[in-house]
Design a protein around this motif. Sequence first.
Motif, PDB file in Angstrom:
ATOM      1  N   ALA A 165       0.831  -1.210   0.000  1.00  0.00           N
ATOM      2  CA  ALA A 165       0.000   0.000   0.000  1.00  0.00           C
ATOM      3  C   ALA A 165       0.862   1.255   0.000  1.00  0.00           C
ATOM      4  N   SER A 166       1.974   1.230   0.721  1.00  0.00           N
ATOM      5  CA  SER A 166       2.837   2.418   0.778  1.00  0.00           C
ATOM      6  C   SER A 166       3.442   2.726  -0.585  1.00  0.00           C
ATOM      7  N   LEU A 167       3.777   1.696  -1.341  1.00  0.00           N
ATOM      8  CA  LEU A 167       4.321   1.900  -2.690  1.00  0.00           C
ATOM      9  C   LEU A 167       3.248   2.422  -3.640  1.00  0.00           C
ATOM     10  N   MET A 168       2.052   1.868  -3.555  1.00  0.00           N
ATOM     11  CA  MET A 168       0.963   2.335  -4.407  1.00  0.00           C
ATOM     12  C   MET A 168       0.609   3.779  -4.080  1.00  0.00           C
ATOM     13  N   MET A 169       0.616   4.134  -2.803  1.00  0.00           N
ATOM     14  CA  MET A 169       0.330   5.516  -2.398  1.00  0.00           C
ATOM     15  C   MET A 169       1.347   6.474  -3.000  1.00  0.00           C
ATOM     16  N   ASN A 170       2.626   6.146  -2.898  1.00  0.00           N
ATOM     17  CA  ASN A 170       3.649   7.028  -3.451  1.00  0.00           C
ATOM     18  C   ASN A 170       3.624   7.033  -4.971  1.00  0.00           C
ATOM     19  N   GLY A 171       3.275   5.920  -5.577  1.00  0.00           N
ATOM     20  CA  GLY A 171       3.132   5.902  -7.031  1.00  0.00           C
ATOM     21  C   GLY A 171       2.053   6.869  -7.484  1.00  0.00           C
TER      22      GLY A 171
END
Length: 227
Positions: A165-171
Amino acid sequence: MRHDFDLDDLLANTGTCHFALPRFADADKATFVFHKNIDHITWGFLSVLSKSPVTLAQTQAILNGQAVENLSIEALLQVKQYGEAAKELIRQLQTRTFDINISNVLRLHALVTGRDHCFDPIDDIDDEGLVLLKERFTDTKDRAIALFAYMARKRLFEKGNLRTASLMMNGCLMQAGFWPITIPQHHSPEFRALLQAYVDTGDATPVRIFFSRIVPELYPDPGITIE
């Protein structure tokens, strides 16, 4: 424990995120900031989301391919695998292929968890919730925080949900030119308590307020216009 999830809870309880965040005109420059700060971002998220014992110096060494002693294999692999997933996120942003959809969630999650078969999705999943999320949240920052919250409460996988989720948020943020964010380690107890309360109640407002409060700590003087 699984919790029933209704996206309407998130839509009803999340408002526009009013935190200031540096923004470039395109994703490439924002991605450069992510790349230059990947050690701090990885360390921050793993410390907070996974209670990782790895220090910043150890995180930097692992991401640089150096040997690190006195760490469990699990702790070492979490850093290495998050780094690999971050590289894939960078590639997607550079090639303009990043999107908020299930196929991309699965791709990043496979890298975050090392493609371990025990981390397969708990249930059959599709794009319906993510499509609705993209349609209803027109503000990029609000959409990014909502995406993180959605994936945190939905719990698509047995493990690795928050890291993915943290990667998708930053993406989501960097795709629109916004600088990436992380969670400072000293906020870990507060954030974990707020996140658990959100999972239990469906009220994402405290999580949104938390991000609005801590994001300015990350870039107190970025040297560029913030939005």
